[in-house]
Design a protein around this motif. Structure first.
Motif, PDB file in Angstrom:
ATOM      1  N   LEU A 263       0.829  -1.209   0.000  1.00 28.88           N
ATOM      2  CA  LEU A 263       0.000   0.000   0.000  1.00 28.88           C
ATOM      3  C   LEU A 263       0.860   1.254   0.000  1.00 28.88           C
ATOM      4  N   GLY A 264       1.978   1.214   0.716  1.00 30.52           N
ATOM      5  CA  GLY A 264       2.847   2.372   0.792  1.00 30.52           C
ATOM      6  C   GLY A 264       3.521   2.700  -0.531  1.00 30.52           C
ATOM      7  N   LEU A 265       3.912   1.663  -1.290  1.00 23.52           N
ATOM      8  CA  LEU A 265       4.532   1.916  -2.593  1.00 23.52           C
ATOM      9  C   LEU A 265       3.563   2.634  -3.524  1.00 23.52           C
ATOM     10  N   VAL A 266       2.304   2.213  -3.511  1.00 26.20           N
ATOM     11  CA  VAL A 266       1.312   2.850  -4.380  1.00 26.20           C
ATOM     12  C   VAL A 266       0.994   4.259  -3.887  1.00 26.20           C
ATOM     13  N   ALA A 267       0.770   4.417  -2.579  1.00 26.94           N
ATOM     14  CA  ALA A 267       0.420   5.731  -2.040  1.00 26.94           C
ATOM     15  C   ALA A 267       1.553   6.736  -2.252  1.00 26.94           C
ATOM     16  N   ALA A 268       2.784   6.325  -1.945  1.00 29.36           N
ATOM     17  CA  ALA A 268       3.918   7.229  -2.120  1.00 29.36           C
ATOM     18  C   ALA A 268       4.174   7.506  -3.600  1.00 29.36           C
ATOM     19  N   GLY A 269       4.029   6.488  -4.435  1.00 26.60           N
ATOM     20  CA  GLY A 269       4.212   6.697  -5.869  1.00 26.60           C
ATOM     21  C   GLY A 269       3.187   7.652  -6.437  1.00 26.60           C
ATOM     22  N   ARG A 270       1.928   7.521  -5.991  1.00 25.66           N
ATOM     23  CA  ARG A 270       0.895   8.452  -6.446  1.00 25.66           C
ATOM     24  C   ARG A 270       1.227   9.883  -6.044  1.00 25.66           C
ATOM     25  N   ALA A 271       1.653  10.072  -4.793  1.00 27.95           N
ATOM     26  CA  ALA A 271       1.985  11.421  -4.323  1.00 27.95           C
ATOM     27  C   ALA A 271       3.157  11.998  -5.111  1.00 27.95           C
ATOM     28  N   LEU A 272       4.153  11.160  -5.405  1.00 28.92           N
ATOM     29  CA  LEU A 272       5.297  11.634  -6.179  1.00 28.92           C
ATOM     30  C   LEU A 272       4.882  11.980  -7.605  1.00 28.92           C
ATOM     31  N   ALA A 273       3.980  11.190  -8.186  1.00 28.28           N
ATOM     32  CA  ALA A 273       3.484  11.499  -9.528  1.00 28.28           C
ATOM     33  C   ALA A 273       2.760  12.842  -9.545  1.00 28.28           C
ATOM     34  N   LEU A 274       1.938  13.097  -8.524  1.00 32.60           N
ATOM     35  CA  LEU A 274       1.240  14.383  -8.441  1.00 32.60           C
ATOM     36  C   LEU A 274       2.237  15.531  -8.315  1.00 32.60           C
ATOM     37  N   LEU A 275       3.265  15.330  -7.515  1.00 33.51           N
ATOM     38  CA  LEU A 275       4.295  16.352  -7.353  1.00 33.51           C
ATOM     39  C   LEU A 275       5.006  16.627  -8.669  1.00 33.51           C
ATOM     40  N   ARG A 276       5.107  15.606  -9.515  1.00 29.45           N
ATOM     41  CA  ARG A 276       5.762  15.753 -10.807  1.00 29.45           C
ATOM     42  C   ARG A 276       4.808  16.201 -11.909  1.00 29.45           C
ATOM     43  N   ARG A 278       1.748  14.808 -12.845  1.00 27.71           N
ATOM     44  CA  ARG A 278       1.007  13.783 -13.583  1.00 27.71           C
ATOM     45  C   ARG A 278      -0.155  13.262 -12.761  1.00 27.71           C
ATOM     46  N   ASP A 279      -1.193  12.764 -13.449  1.00 32.70           N
ATOM     47  CA  ASP A 279      -2.315  12.135 -12.757  1.00 32.70           C
ATOM     48  C   ASP A 279      -2.325  10.632 -13.019  1.00 32.70           C
ATOM     49  N   TYR A 280      -1.182  10.076 -13.334  1.00 33.77           N
ATOM     50  CA  TYR A 280      -1.050   8.630 -13.512  1.00 33.77           C
ATOM     51  C   TYR A 280       0.315   8.205 -12.963  1.00 33.77           C
ATOM     52  N   LEU A 281       0.362   6.949 -12.515  1.00 30.13           N
ATOM     53  CA  LEU A 281       1.551   6.409 -11.865  1.00 30.13           C
ATOM     54  C   LEU A 281       2.413   5.671 -12.879  1.00 30.13           C
ATOM     55  N   LEU A 282       3.722   5.907 -12.821  1.00 29.67           N
ATOM     56  CA  LEU A 282       4.674   5.213 -13.671  1.00 29.67           C
ATOM     57  C   LEU A 282       5.554   4.285 -12.828  1.00 29.67           C
ATOM     58  N   PRO A 283       6.112   3.234 -13.436  1.00 32.76           N
ATOM     59  CA  PRO A 283       7.037   2.369 -12.677  1.00 32.76           C
ATOM     60  C   PRO A 283       8.210   3.136 -12.078  1.00 32.76           C
ATOM     61  N   ASP A 284       8.669   4.194 -12.761  1.00 29.84           N
ATOM     62  CA  ASP A 284       9.781   4.979 -12.222  1.00 29.84           C
ATOM     63  C   ASP A 284       9.420   5.631 -10.895  1.00 29.84           C
ATOM     64  N   ASP A 285       8.157   6.034 -10.724  1.00 29.93           N
ATOM     65  CA  ASP A 285       7.727   6.605  -9.449  1.00 29.93           C
ATOM     66  C   ASP A 285       7.853   5.569  -8.337  1.00 29.93           C
ATOM     67  N   VAL A 286       7.441   4.347  -8.641  1.00 27.49           N
ATOM     68  CA  VAL A 286       7.527   3.269  -7.659  1.00 27.49           C
ATOM     69  C   VAL A 286       8.985   2.979  -7.317  1.00 27.49           C
ATOM     70  N   ARG A 287       9.833   2.914  -8.332  1.00 26.87           N
ATOM     71  CA  ARG A 287      11.254   2.623  -8.100  1.00 26.87           C
ATOM     72  C   ARG A 287      11.914   3.720  -7.274  1.00 26.87           C
ATOM     73  N   ASP A 288      11.507   4.963  -7.492  1.00 27.24           N
ATOM     74  CA  ASP A 288      12.125   6.080  -6.772  1.00 27.24           C
ATOM     75  C   ASP A 288      11.830   6.045  -5.272  1.00 27.24           C
ATOM     76  N   VAL A 289      10.684   5.515  -4.879  1.00 28.39           N
ATOM     77  CA  VAL A 289      10.316   5.504  -3.458  1.00 28.39           C
ATOM     78  C   VAL A 289      10.553   4.147  -2.805  1.00 28.39           C
ATOM     79  N   ALA A 290      10.953   3.141  -3.581  1.00 29.04           N
ATOM     80  CA  ALA A 290      11.006   1.768  -3.064  1.00 29.04           C
ATOM     81  C   ALA A 290      11.962   1.612  -1.888  1.00 29.04           C
ATOM     82  N   VAL A 291      13.147   2.194  -1.971  1.00 27.23           N
ATOM     83  CA  VAL A 291      14.125   2.028  -0.895  1.00 27.23           C
ATOM     84  C   VAL A 291      13.611   2.634   0.400  1.00 27.23           C
ATOM     85  N   ASP A 292      13.035   3.816   0.330  1.00 24.22           N
ATOM     86  CA  ASP A 292      12.546   4.488   1.535  1.00 24.22           C
ATOM     87  C   ASP A 292      11.306   3.819   2.109  1.00 24.22           C
TER      88      ASP A 292
END
Length: 334
Positions: A263-276, A278-292
């Motif tokens: 759930l955290g990967l999707v929620a954080a990825g969505r927030a990062l996509a909005l910050l960038r 976009r209104d859609y999630l990309l795999p790069d968003d997920v990869r960027d937050v995965a370690v944290d």
């Protein structure tokens, strides 16, 4: 997951960038930490900042609270702290011969738990209901916390005397664990120039109502089924690494990450996509937050810990082993 029609989000992204810029006007460097704080806020998650003293962890938290708006409280965790010091207690009034409930300092929008690992387990466990349900139960009555609400906690990873390591169940409540490093030489010089005179004061950019609207907007960011499947594969690779071509990880990982990581990967990825913007999630968003998101949730074997294996490095190996999907968005449709 269904894909919503694309909606313009440039204005929202611009406001978020203004908020980031205002925080960075005060905080020198630490780009990663500042961005993760805002992403955690948009994702309705809590953030654990881990770093040595003096790297602007507390300043970043208080600055973000000022920029975003809302109430703020700082609790300095110490060994003599008791749960009632943070959540509140019942107080007897002799004049009326009755008990009243005095709410604690957690009833704010931004709670800074400074040096959280200095408080004993009983105090740390008092935060579990606060972080998970965003409420406090006192004398049989439930008191909801203000919305939005976020816990920003700091801890020193190198200190071993007089500290109480966070239990796994509490670490799992944090959306992010962000490592905060020392600034480099250029940033150190900029700190000297900026802070040796009158330090810059942050200005409000958002308010709680606008922030709540942005949080709702982040939850509406579309997630392609292929991206959702990628998130699940990353999580499952920590539990059954042999199924994903990394069988050697079985001797390194004792227990994989929990469903909160999914759930955290999707929620954080969505927030990062909005910050960038976009209104859609990309795999790069997920990869960027995965370690944290995943690093602090991994439990490594005794041999791996003895060999000095870092959980963050394990997550990076998993990201290398599990290939991302190729997702093509066209006007919000798959």
């Amino acid at each position: 997951m269904t894909v919503a029609e694309e909606v313009p989000s440039g204005t929202d992204a611009e406001v978020l960038r203004q908020a980031l810029a205002e925080v960075r006007r005060v905080i020198v460097g630490q780009e990663h930490m500042v961005e993760r704080l805002l992403v955690a806020l948009l994702a309705r998650g809590h953030c654990l900042l881990e770093g040595v003293p003096g790297v602007a962890k507390t300043l970043a938290a208080s600055t973000l609270a000022t920029v975003v708006g809302g109430s703020f409280a700082r609790i300095q965790f110490t060994p003599d702290l008791v749960p009632s010091d943070i959540v509140g207690t019942r107080v007897y009034h002799p004049a009326s011969e009755s008990f009243d409930v005095e709410l604690g300092p957690v009833f704010v929008n931004f709670l800074l738990a400074d040096e959280i690992n200095r408080a004993p387990a009983k105090v740390q466990s008092a935060l579990l209901e606060v972080m998970a349900e965003r409420q406090v139960t006192l004398a049989g009555r439930t008191h909801p916390l203000p919305r939005p609400f976020i816990v920003l906690a700091t801890q020193n990873p190198i200190e071993s005397e007089g500290v109480y390591p966070l239990p796994e169940v509490q670490r799992d409540r944090f959306l992010f664990r962000v490592r905060v490093e020392h600034p480099d030489a250029r940033e150190e010089l900029e700190i000297l120039h900026r802070m040796s005179v009158k330090p810059p004061a942050p200005r409000p950019v958002l308010d709680p109502a606008r922030l709540a609207a942005l949080q709702d907007l982040a939850e509406q960011v579309s997630v392609h089924q292929l991206v959702a499947d990628y998130v699940v594969r990353l999580v499952m690779a920590t539990r059954v690494p042999g199924d994903y071509g990394i069988a050697e990880m079985a001797d390194t990982i004792e227990i994989g990450v929990s469903p909160r990581a999914t759930l955290g990967l999707v929620a954080a990825g969505r927030a990062l996509a909005l910050l960038r913007g976009r209104d859609y999630l990309l795999p790069d968003d997920v990869r960027d937050v995965a370690v944290d998101v995943m690093g602090h949730r991994l439990m490594l074997t005794f041999d791996a810990l003895a060999d000095g294996v870092a959980p963050d490095d394990v997550v990076r190996q998993i990201l290398t082993a599990v290939p991302p999907p190729l997702v093509v968005w066209n006007q919000g449709r798959r």
